[in-house]
Motif scaffolding. Sequence first.
Motif, mmCIF file in Angstrom:
data_model
loop_
_atom_site.group_PDB
_atom_site.id
_atom_site.type_symbol
_atom_site.label_atom_id
_atom_site.label_comp_id
_atom_site.label_asym_id
_atom_site.label_seq_id
_atom_site.Cartn_x
_atom_site.Cartn_y
_atom_site.Cartn_z
ATOM 1 N N ARG A 1 6.978 -19.422 40.059
ATOM 2 C CA ARG A 1 6.779 -17.987 39.968
ATOM 3 C C ARG A 1 7.733 -17.349 38.940
ATOM 4 N NH1 ARG A 1 7.278 -18.274 45.699
ATOM 5 N NH2 ARG A 1 5.251 -18.540 46.747
ATOM 6 N N GLU A 2 8.977 -17.825 38.901
ATOM 7 C CA GLU A 2 9.948 -17.231 37.992
ATOM 8 C C GLU A 2 9.687 -17.607 36.543
ATOM 9 O OE1 GLU A 2 13.733 -18.445 39.412
ATOM 10 O OE2 GLU A 2 13.631 -17.237 41.250
ATOM 11 N N ASP A 3 9.364 -18.875 36.250
ATOM 12 C CA ASP A 3 9.165 -19.328 34.865
ATOM 13 C C ASP A 3 7.948 -20.249 34.839
ATOM 14 O OD1 ASP A 3 9.359 -19.948 32.243
ATOM 15 O OD2 ASP A 3 11.427 -20.688 32.289
ATOM 16 N N SER A 4 6.762 -19.627 34.761
ATOM 17 C CA SER A 4 5.521 -20.413 34.833
ATOM 18 C C SER A 4 5.310 -21.267 33.594
ATOM 19 C CB SER A 4 4.319 -19.478 35.043
ATOM 20 O OG SER A 4 4.260 -18.537 33.967
ATOM 21 N N GLU A 5 5.711 -20.750 32.437
ATOM 22 C CA GLU A 5 5.503 -21.507 31.192
ATOM 23 C C GLU A 5 6.334 -22.785 31.196
ATOM 24 O OE1 GLU A 5 6.335 -19.037 27.920
ATOM 25 O OE2 GLU A 5 4.702 -17.602 28.307
ATOM 26 N N GLN A 6 7.586 -22.673 31.546
ATOM 27 C CA GLN A 6 8.439 -23.862 31.574
ATOM 28 C C GLN A 6 7.945 -24.850 32.634
ATOM 29 O OE1 GLN A 6 10.765 -24.413 29.446
ATOM 30 N NE2 GLN A 6 11.525 -26.332 30.289
ATOM 31 N N ALA A 7 7.441 -24.353 33.763
ATOM 32 C CA ALA A 7 6.917 -25.246 34.797
ATOM 33 C C ALA A 7 5.674 -25.968 34.304
ATOM 34 C CB ALA A 7 6.598 -24.439 36.055
ATOM 35 N N ALA A 8 4.816 -25.265 33.528
ATOM 36 C CA ALA A 8 3.613 -25.907 32.993
ATOM 37 C C ALA A 8 3.980 -27.020 32.019
ATOM 38 C CB ALA A 8 2.728 -24.864 32.302
ATOM 39 N N ARG A 9 4.967 -26.749 31.173
ATOM 40 C CA ARG A 9 5.400 -27.802 30.251
ATOM 41 C C ARG A 9 5.937 -29.010 31.010
ATOM 42 N NH1 ARG A 9 8.284 -23.450 27.802
ATOM 43 N NH2 ARG A 9 7.065 -22.424 26.139
ATOM 44 N N LEU A 10 6.693 -28.759 32.052
ATOM 45 C CA LEU A 10 7.259 -29.857 32.836
ATOM 46 C C LEU A 10 6.163 -30.684 33.499
ATOM 47 C CD1 LEU A 10 9.834 -31.204 33.854
ATOM 48 C CD2 LEU A 10 9.856 -29.589 35.742
ATOM 49 N N ILE A 11 5.103 -30.017 33.992
ATOM 50 C CA ILE A 11 3.997 -30.751 34.636
ATOM 51 C C ILE A 11 3.265 -31.593 33.609
ATOM 52 C CG2 ILE A 11 1.773 -30.456 35.806
ATOM 53 C CD1 ILE A 11 3.026 -27.980 37.172
ATOM 54 N N LYS A 12 3.054 -31.043 32.403
ATOM 55 C CA LYS A 12 2.396 -31.812 31.341
ATOM 56 C C LYS A 12 3.192 -33.062 31.005
ATOM 57 C CE LYS A 12 0.047 -27.891 29.155
ATOM 58 N NZ LYS A 12 -0.055 -27.051 27.921
ATOM 59 N N VAL A 13 4.498 -32.912 30.918
ATOM 60 C CA VAL A 13 5.340 -34.080 30.617
ATOM 61 C C VAL A 13 5.206 -35.127 31.705
ATOM 62 C CG1 VAL A 13 7.718 -34.855 30.325
ATOM 63 C CG2 VAL A 13 6.949 -32.757 29.216
ATOM 64 N N TRP A 14 5.210 -34.693 32.969
ATOM 65 C CA TRP A 14 5.053 -35.655 34.075
ATOM 66 C C TRP A 14 3.708 -36.384 33.984
ATOM 67 C CZ3 TRP A 14 6.938 -31.965 38.561
ATOM 68 C CH2 TRP A 14 8.336 -31.881 38.483
ATOM 69 N N LEU A 15 2.636 -35.618 33.672
ATOM 70 C CA LEU A 15 1.307 -36.246 33.579
ATOM 71 C C LEU A 15 1.231 -37.247 32.441
ATOM 72 C CD1 LEU A 15 -0.951 -33.132 34.291
ATOM 73 C CD2 LEU A 15 -0.449 -35.023 35.839
ATOM 74 N N LEU A 16 1.801 -36.874 31.294
ATOM 75 C CA LEU A 16 1.798 -37.806 30.159
ATOM 76 C C LEU A 16 2.615 -39.049 30.480
ATOM 77 C CD1 LEU A 16 2.271 -35.300 27.185
ATOM 78 C CD2 LEU A 16 0.188 -36.555 27.799
ATOM 79 N N GLU A 17 3.725 -38.867 31.160
ATOM 80 C CA GLU A 17 4.532 -40.031 31.531
ATOM 81 C C GLU A 17 3.791 -40.925 32.510
ATOM 82 O OE1 GLU A 17 7.769 -42.583 31.501
ATOM 83 O OE2 GLU A 17 7.290 -40.846 30.217
ATOM 84 N N GLU A 18 3.049 -40.320 33.440
ATOM 85 C CA GLU A 18 2.287 -41.106 34.406
ATOM 86 C C GLU A 18 1.167 -41.874 33.716
ATOM 87 O OE1 GLU A 18 -0.039 -40.492 38.678
ATOM 88 O OE2 GLU A 18 0.847 -38.776 37.600
ATOM 89 N N GLU A 19 0.459 -41.233 32.725
ATOM 90 C CA GLU A 19 -0.590 -41.902 31.976
ATOM 91 C C GLU A 19 -0.014 -43.056 31.175
ATOM 92 O OE1 GLU A 19 -3.789 -41.564 32.032
ATOM 93 O OE2 GLU A 19 -3.745 -39.963 33.528
ATOM 94 N N ARG A 20 1.173 -42.817 30.581
ATOM 95 C CA ARG A 20 1.778 -43.888 29.787
ATOM 96 C C ARG A 20 2.118 -45.083 30.655
ATOM 97 N NH1 ARG A 20 6.658 -45.695 28.486
ATOM 98 N NH2 ARG A 20 7.643 -44.177 29.864
ATOM 99 N N GLN A 21 2.640 -44.843 31.869
ATOM 100 C CA GLN A 21 2.965 -45.956 32.759
ATOM 101 C C GLN A 21 1.697 -46.708 33.207
ATOM 102 O OE1 GLN A 21 5.254 -44.329 35.928
ATOM 103 N NE2 GLN A 21 7.081 -43.896 34.636
ATOM 104 N N LYS A 22 0.610 -45.974 33.477
ATOM 105 C CA LYS A 22 -0.639 -46.641 33.848
ATOM 106 C C LYS A 22 -1.161 -47.522 32.716
ATOM 107 C CE LYS A 22 -2.243 -43.169 37.174
ATOM 108 N NZ LYS A 22 -3.284 -42.161 37.458
ATOM 109 N N TRP A 23 -1.057 -47.006 31.467
ATOM 110 C CA TRP A 23 -1.536 -47.772 30.317
ATOM 111 C C TRP A 23 -0.701 -49.038 30.140
ATOM 112 C CZ3 TRP A 23 0.552 -49.083 25.563
ATOM 113 C CH2 TRP A 23 -0.343 -49.588 24.622
ATOM 114 N N GLN A 24 0.621 -48.937 30.399
ATOM 115 C CA GLN A 24 1.480 -50.115 30.274
ATOM 116 C C GLN A 24 1.135 -51.147 31.344
ATOM 117 O OE1 GLN A 24 5.493 -48.753 30.419
ATOM 118 N NE2 GLN A 24 5.504 -48.004 28.274
#
Length: 526
Positions: A501-524
């Motif tokens: 609620r306080e910083d939605s933009e920064q939270a969205a960026r953090l979620i994107k990073v987590w998703l990309l990291e999860e995709e990268r681990q699945k691909w590995q």
Amino acid sequence: MDSFVQVKEFWGKLSTAQKILLIAVTIASIVGFTFLISWVREPEYGVLFSNLEPQDAGKIVERLKERKINYRLESGGRTILVPKQNIYELRLQFASEGLPNSSIVGYEIFDKSNIGVSDFVQKINYKRALEGELARTILQIDGIEAVRVHIVIPERTLFKEDQKQPTASVIVRLKQGAKLSPDNVQSIAYLVASSVEGLEPQNVTILDSRGRLLSDNSNTDPLAKISSKQYELKRSVEQYLADKVQSLLDAVLGSGNSIVKVDVELNFTQVEKTIEEYDPDKTVVRSEQTTQEKSSSVDSTLASASSQRTNTITNYEINRTLQRIVESVGNIKRLSVAVLVNGTYKVNEAGGVRKVEYIPRDEEQIQKLTEIVKNAVGFNPDRNDQVSVLSIPFEPAGEGIGFIQREDKKENWRELVEKIVVGLAIIGSIILVFSLLGKLKVKREIPTIEVKELPTVQSQATLKEPEQVAVEAIQQVNEEELEFERMKKEQIKEKVKDYIREDSEQAARLIKVWLLEEERQKWQRR
């Protein structure tokens, strides 16, 4: 009671070495604090009397014991120390009692009248009293710690040519670092000579406790005394001028970077002039005298004739000037000043080698320093004065560069010991606290299950076995742990929601990073 049980359980879980360490730290802390408190409460001592004779020291210690006052002895019993708050009061009290009194005997020796004392004894007592009073007076001079005076008064003789002059000797012990100037020595000699009938200052011998002769009785020549005074005057003038220049250079160049020497040639010739001048152009009438002469005569025809003659005498006074000039003694006839100035230093480090380079003062700075010195000493070219300022490296060059001088702080040993004790007590307390905290672990107490006694009408088969009670207790603990974990997760979720609620933009960026990291681990993994 619960606290006592917990402490008992904690003590039982400690090993033997841990128990010994805990006991030792506790005892050390208690002893340290006790010693610190007793040390702080102990009064600070000061010198009541010093350089006492054994008789005086014994009497003063006896009086202190009667008054139940703490004291200490130093310097082999010649110095007595008491609490500082009692020093002045005790000194006044002992002075009223006549203590100390055996060190020096003065005119109080005649306070008691002894009937039947011979004339010889009376003379000896008078000489002792006179020596004691002189010693007390000399002790008032700064720097003198102890003194002995010996006077020799010869017997009176019938003939004057057979009469011997009185003599005296004075032995002084100076305080640590003190020094008697020639003026002080001469003052002592005149004091003793003025107190004894017929004693001359040159017959007073003054020595120090090391056997060195302080008085100079051989120099009785008036001309030699005048020369000595002239030398003292020359040295004092040179020292005065050198100090003036040195203080200025120290302020500009820093202490230890300049050396000043002054040589003064004084004129000790005493000249008295009488000048008488006459000015013929300026004349005044001093006196004027007029005379008249009358005469009468009779010729052949019997006729009479009279004549009158007037003479005037005038005295003139010529203008006359009479001057009597006495030139002062000790005028500066010629002045020479030599000044050595240290240069600057530059530290060069090349290839791990430290090299100090000397840089001399430039000519402009030397010229300015020369002008400063001339103005300070009163330079006069008519007297052919000379001032020389040179820049020369001092040896050893650059010895003190790069080093920081440590200030020599003379702390009181009492304060130093107090600081050490306080530091040890604090360290021991910290060790004790950390050792206790290291042994204490967070424990979860197993809840006690109150087993109620069932009614007697029920059968024994319905009673729970101890094993079943334990299982139920463990299940209850597990349920509580699960409930605690669930609450913890809920708190984390609430914090994440607040952050979004306080910083939605920064939270969205953090979620994107987590998703990309999860995709990268699945691909590995593939």
